[in-house]
Write an enzyme that holds these catalytic residues in place. Sequence first.
Site, PDB file in Angstrom:
ATOM      1  N   ASP A   1       0.852  -1.191   0.000  1.00 53.09           N
ATOM      2  CA  ASP A   1       0.000   0.000   0.000  1.00 53.09           C
ATOM      3  C   ASP A   1       0.891   1.246   0.000  1.00 53.09           C
ATOM      4  OD1 ASP A   1      -1.780   2.055   0.751  1.00 53.09           O
ATOM      5  OD2 ASP A   1      -2.955   0.699   2.006  1.00 53.09           O
ATOM      6  N   ILE A   2       0.593   2.209  -0.853  1.00 54.07           N
ATOM      7  CA  ILE A   2       1.423   3.432  -0.845  1.00 54.07           C
ATOM      8  C   ILE A   2       1.244   4.239   0.438  1.00 54.07           C
ATOM      9  CG2 ILE A   2       1.720   3.697  -3.356  1.00 54.07           C
ATOM     10  CD1 ILE A   2      -0.514   5.897  -3.187  1.00 54.07           C
TER      11      ILE A   2
ATOM     12  N   THR B   1      -5.936   6.803  -0.071  1.00 57.30           N
ATOM     13  CA  THR B   1      -4.964   6.450  -1.118  1.00 57.30           C
ATOM     14  C   THR B   1      -4.524   7.677  -1.904  1.00 57.30           C
ATOM     15  OG1 THR B   1      -5.658   4.169  -1.358  1.00 57.30           O
ATOM     16  CG2 THR B   1      -4.703   5.207  -3.310  1.00 57.30           C
TER      17      THR B   1
ATOM     18  N   THR C   1      -5.664  14.244 -13.374  1.00 55.06           N
ATOM     19  CA  THR C   1      -6.813  14.141 -14.273  1.00 55.06           C
ATOM     20  C   THR C   1      -7.351  15.523 -14.640  1.00 55.06           C
ATOM     21  OG1 THR C   1      -9.141  13.472 -14.319  1.00 55.06           O
ATOM     22  CG2 THR C   1      -8.185  13.763 -12.150  1.00 55.06           C
TER      23      THR C   1
ATOM     24  N   GLU D   1     -10.297  16.149 -14.539  1.00 54.29           N
ATOM     25  CA  GLU D   1     -11.494  16.358 -13.709  1.00 54.29           C
ATOM     26  C   GLU D   1     -11.244  17.345 -12.568  1.00 54.29           C
ATOM     27  OE1 GLU D   1     -13.804  12.814 -12.924  1.00 54.29           O
ATOM     28  OE2 GLU D   1     -12.999  11.828 -14.693  1.00 54.29           O
TER      29      GLU D   1
ATOM     30  N   SER E   1     -12.535  13.628  -7.821  1.00 55.94           N
ATOM     31  CA  SER E   1     -11.716  14.709  -8.376  1.00 55.94           C
ATOM     32  C   SER E   1     -11.216  15.646  -7.284  1.00 55.94           C
ATOM     33  CB  SER E   1     -12.464  15.476  -9.479  1.00 55.94           C
ATOM     34  OG  SER E   1     -13.718  15.923  -9.039  1.00 55.94           O
TER      35      SER E   1
ATOM     36  N   ASN F   1     -10.083  11.404 -20.467  1.00 56.59           N
ATOM     37  CA  ASN F   1     -10.504  10.001 -20.311  1.00 56.59           C
ATOM     38  C   ASN F   1      -9.716   9.076 -21.229  1.00 56.59           C
ATOM     39  OD1 ASN F   1     -12.811  11.667 -19.370  1.00 56.59           O
ATOM     40  ND2 ASN F   1     -13.723   9.659 -18.993  1.00 56.59           N
TER      41      ASN F   1
ATOM     42  N   PRO G   1     -26.325   0.901 -19.881  1.00 60.38           N
ATOM     43  CA  PRO G   1     -26.863   2.034 -19.106  1.00 60.38           C
ATOM     44  C   PRO G   1     -26.257   3.376 -19.490  1.00 60.38           C
ATOM     45  CG  PRO G   1     -25.321   0.737 -17.772  1.00 60.38           C
ATOM     46  CD  PRO G   1     -25.346   0.106 -19.126  1.00 60.38           C
TER      47      PRO G   1
ATOM     48  N   ASP H   1     -29.441   9.759 -13.673  1.00 56.50           N
ATOM     49  CA  ASP H   1     -28.170  10.442 -13.864  1.00 56.50           C
ATOM     50  C   ASP H   1     -27.261  10.254 -12.643  1.00 56.50           C
ATOM     51  OD1 ASP H   1     -26.326  11.902 -15.210  1.00 56.50           O
ATOM     52  OD2 ASP H   1     -27.518  13.741 -15.354  1.00 56.50           O
TER      53      ASP H   1
ATOM     54  N   GLY I   1     -24.309  15.025  -9.391  1.00 59.61           N
ATOM     55  CA  GLY I   1     -23.262  16.024  -9.669  1.00 59.61           C
ATOM     56  C   GLY I   1     -22.530  15.787 -10.984  1.00 59.61           C
TER      57      GLY I   1
HETATM   58  P1  NAD Z   1      -7.086   1.847 -12.064  1.00 54.04           P
HETATM   59  O1  NAD Z   1      -8.194   1.994 -11.081  1.00 54.04           O
HETATM   60  O2  NAD Z   1      -7.271   0.953 -13.243  1.00 54.04           O
HETATM   61  O3  NAD Z   1      -5.763   1.333 -11.311  1.00 54.04           O
HETATM   62  C1  NAD Z   1      -5.361   1.833 -10.066  1.00 54.04           C
HETATM   63  C2  NAD Z   1      -4.291   0.905  -9.521  1.00 54.04           C
HETATM   64  O4  NAD Z   1      -3.842   1.429  -8.263  1.00 54.04           O
HETATM   65  C3  NAD Z   1      -4.786  -0.520  -9.243  1.00 54.04           C
HETATM   66  O5  NAD Z   1      -3.855  -1.463  -9.716  1.00 54.04           O
HETATM   67  C4  NAD Z   1      -4.890  -0.566  -7.722  1.00 54.04           C
HETATM   68  O6  NAD Z   1      -4.686  -1.887  -7.189  1.00 54.04           O
HETATM   69  C5  NAD Z   1      -3.774   0.372  -7.314  1.00 54.04           C
HETATM   70  N1  NAD Z   1      -3.970   0.934  -5.972  1.00 54.04           N
HETATM   71  C6  NAD Z   1      -5.112   1.487  -5.473  1.00 54.04           C
HETATM   72  N2  NAD Z   1      -4.905   1.891  -4.207  1.00 54.04           N
HETATM   73  C7  NAD Z   1      -3.600   1.612  -3.915  1.00 54.04           C
HETATM   74  C8  NAD Z   1      -2.799   1.809  -2.774  1.00 54.04           C
HETATM   75  N3  NAD Z   1      -3.282   2.371  -1.655  1.00 54.04           N
HETATM   76  N4  NAD Z   1      -1.504   1.420  -2.816  1.00 54.04           N
HETATM   77  C9  NAD Z   1      -0.988   0.841  -3.934  1.00 54.04           C
HETATM   78  N5  NAD Z   1      -1.719   0.603  -5.041  1.00 54.04           N
HETATM   79  C10 NAD Z   1      -3.011   1.000  -5.040  1.00 54.04           C
HETATM   80  O7  NAD Z   1      -6.729   3.317 -12.508  1.00 54.04           O
HETATM   81  P2  NAD Z   1      -6.238   3.860 -13.933  1.00 54.04           P
HETATM   82  O8  NAD Z   1      -7.416   4.091 -14.779  1.00 54.04           O
HETATM   83  O9  NAD Z   1      -5.120   3.044 -14.414  1.00 54.04           O
HETATM   84  O10 NAD Z   1      -5.696   5.296 -13.489  1.00 54.04           O
HETATM   85  C11 NAD Z   1      -4.330   5.476 -13.125  1.00 54.04           C
HETATM   86  C12 NAD Z   1      -4.128   6.915 -12.698  1.00 54.04           C
HETATM   87  O11 NAD Z   1      -4.512   7.782 -13.770  1.00 54.04           O
HETATM   88  C13 NAD Z   1      -4.993   7.320 -11.493  1.00 54.04           C
HETATM   89  O12 NAD Z   1      -4.205   8.133 -10.660  1.00 54.04           O
HETATM   90  C14 NAD Z   1      -6.136   8.113 -12.102  1.00 54.04           C
HETATM   91  O13 NAD Z   1      -6.596   9.103 -11.210  1.00 54.04           O
HETATM   92  C15 NAD Z   1      -5.461   8.734 -13.320  1.00 54.04           C
HETATM   93  N6  NAD Z   1      -6.371   9.011 -14.439  1.00 54.04           N
HETATM   94  C16 NAD Z   1      -7.034   7.996 -15.065  1.00 54.04           C
HETATM   95  C17 NAD Z   1      -7.870   8.293 -16.147  1.00 54.04           C
HETATM   96  C18 NAD Z   1      -8.595   7.210 -16.902  1.00 54.04           C
HETATM   97  O14 NAD Z   1      -9.304   7.529 -17.874  1.00 54.04           O
HETATM   98  N7  NAD Z   1      -8.459   5.936 -16.550  1.00 54.04           N
HETATM   99  C19 NAD Z   1      -8.039   9.626 -16.572  1.00 54.04           C
HETATM  100  C20 NAD Z   1      -7.370  10.625 -15.881  1.00 54.04           C
HETATM  101  C21 NAD Z   1      -6.521  10.308 -14.836  1.00 54.04           C
HETATM  102  P1  TYD Z   2     -16.509   7.037 -16.691  1.00 53.85           P
HETATM  103  O1  TYD Z   2     -15.972   6.016 -17.640  1.00 53.85           O
HETATM  104  O2  TYD Z   2     -16.953   6.597 -15.342  1.00 53.85           O
HETATM  105  O3  TYD Z   2     -15.413   8.179 -16.588  1.00 53.85           O
HETATM  106  P2  TYD Z   2     -15.514   9.676 -15.896  1.00 53.85           P
HETATM  107  O4  TYD Z   2     -16.704   9.731 -15.033  1.00 53.85           O
HETATM  108  O5  TYD Z   2     -14.259   9.728 -15.104  1.00 53.85           O
HETATM  109  O6  TYD Z   2     -15.558  10.629 -17.036  1.00 53.85           O
HETATM  110  O7  TYD Z   2     -17.744   7.760 -17.382  1.00 53.85           O
HETATM  111  C1  TYD Z   2     -17.608   8.372 -18.652  1.00 53.85           C
HETATM  112  C2  TYD Z   2     -18.938   9.020 -18.975  1.00 53.85           C
HETATM  113  O8  TYD Z   2     -19.922   7.988 -19.172  1.00 53.85           O
HETATM  114  C3  TYD Z   2     -19.493   9.889 -17.864  1.00 53.85           C
HETATM  115  O9  TYD Z   2     -20.175  11.005 -18.450  1.00 53.85           O
HETATM  116  C4  TYD Z   2     -20.486   8.993 -17.147  1.00 53.85           C
HETATM  117  C5  TYD Z   2     -21.020   8.132 -18.276  1.00 53.85           C
HETATM  118  N1  TYD Z   2     -21.440   6.759 -17.902  1.00 53.85           N
HETATM  119  C6  TYD Z   2     -22.694   6.295 -18.298  1.00 53.85           C
HETATM  120  O10 TYD Z   2     -23.499   7.009 -18.949  1.00 53.85           O
HETATM  121  N2  TYD Z   2     -23.045   5.014 -17.957  1.00 53.85           N
HETATM  122  C7  TYD Z   2     -22.231   4.210 -17.241  1.00 53.85           C
HETATM  123  O11 TYD Z   2     -22.626   3.048 -16.923  1.00 53.85           O
HETATM  124  C8  TYD Z   2     -20.939   4.692 -16.856  1.00 53.85           C
HETATM  125  C9  TYD Z   2     -19.999   3.840 -16.067  1.00 53.85           C
HETATM  126  C10 TYD Z   2     -20.588   5.984 -17.216  1.00 53.85           C
END
Ligand code: NAD
Ligand code: TYD
Length: 354
Positions: free
Chosen positions: A61-62, A102, A135, A137, A161, A189, A215, A289, A292
């Site tokens: 864990d970090i 985290t 992000t 966000e 966020s 995203n 959905p 929806d 927020g």
């Molecule tokens: P993810 O949820 O797929 O992966 C997160 C990883 O972190 C997992 O492997 C989990 O086991 C690990 N983790 C969680 N808590 C932990 C802890 N306390 N100690 C050690 N490991 C821990 O996330 P992702 O989509 O790969 O996103 C990675 C990063 O990018 C995140 O910081 C997220 O905020 C950022 N990000 C993601 C997106 C996206 O579209 N996926 C967009 C913008 C920013």
């Molecule tokens: P998501 O993949 O959860 O990413 P983020 O909320 O970080 O942008 O959602 C992307 C968009 O899709 C967001 O506007 C919420 C919408 N969404 C749905 O309409 N249905 C769903 O089941 C999910 C998971 C997301």
Amino acid sequence: MKIYLISGGAGFIGSNYIHYLFNKYMDNIFIINIDKLTYAGNLGNLKGLEIRKNYKFVHGDICDSSLINNIFNIYNIDYVVNFAAESHVDRSIKDAEVFIKTNVLGTQVLLNAAKQTWEKDNSFSNGKKFLQISTDEVYGSLSETGLFTENTPLDPHSPYSASKASADLLVKSFFDTFNFPINITRCSNNYGEYQFPEKLIPLIINNAINYKKLPIYGDGKQIRDWLYVKDHLEAIELVLRNGKIGEVYNIGGNNEKENIFLVKKIIQVLQDEVNDKNISNKLIEYVNDRLGHDRRYAIDASKIKNDLGWIPKVPFEEGIRLTIHWYLKNKQWLNEITTGEYMEYYSSMYGEKK
Ligand code: NAD
Ligand code: TYD
């Protein structure tokens, strides 16, 4: 040889990044991947890497400062790339506590360990770097016009966020106070292989191939700027190696899509690929929806283009087809992770079984 400490490397973007680094640098880097293996972490994303001599997985864990300090004592770490996070907005709406632990406290533990170690060696200016993966966000939500720039004020709306914005401010404070070498990247995203099917794109693919309802929250007209994960990895590496210390870089796909358009596009590509009449727009179901719900995210990525020469290369048509192909080829991966915790989460969110 550069030594990377990657946190959250068993998740979606982190695991893609580790594969990318080994493809790029082969034996000329060393990677330590620390991951807690939460529901979102999956060692199956890293299959085959266990045997590498230049790869070490640490299950941890970090937030565990003694473990993190130990890692810094054992390895002469050059780069920290902090992906580890709770990353799903809907889960943060249900319960924010672990997001604060985290995303905020965990980031502070990593910052502290890196600062204490690097300052002993007087190495703040030796090419060491702490890269915080953040992000778009954190900027809040846009109406129909405008783009997020690095100067857009932080205005996070969801607990997720808000926790990421808090971490960004902590990281920035280490630069402002100690001149500690950081960058922050704020991406839009991501989509691509290994994404956990709680997020929109893999959820829709997984549901469609299982003939489950698709959905759509609210009116489905929310907009996200979709970035293919492999484009993102190149941007991360550029910022890590060449980014100016202390700077924030936005990373976007220049690819805004309404959710409903995206969902129909996935159905259309699946129809082309599997030719199954049961996969159709009839599966779409408008549901309540998200609380927020941010309306629109869109990124101005001109800073990273002008300063570091990065632009996204993979067109959306190609990226979405590659992604869908991958999920169709990896149904077993999907089946393995959509059990247990996922099923519970899914029925609490959508009121039915997977
Ligand atoms: P993810 O949820 O797929 O992966 C997160 C990883 O972190 C997992 O492997 C989990 O086991 C690990 N983790 C969680 N808590 C932990 C802890 N306390 N100690 C050690 N490991 C821990 O996330 P992702 O989509 O790969 O996103 C990675 C990063 O990018 C995140 O910081 C997220 O905020 C950022 N990000 C993601 C997106 C996206 O579209 N996926 C967009 C913008 C920013
Ligand atoms: P998501 O993949 O959860 O990413 P983020 O909320 O970080 O942008 O959602 C992307 C968009 O899709 C967001 O506007 C919420 C919408 N969404 C749905 O309409 N249905 C769903 O089941 C999910 C998971 C997301």
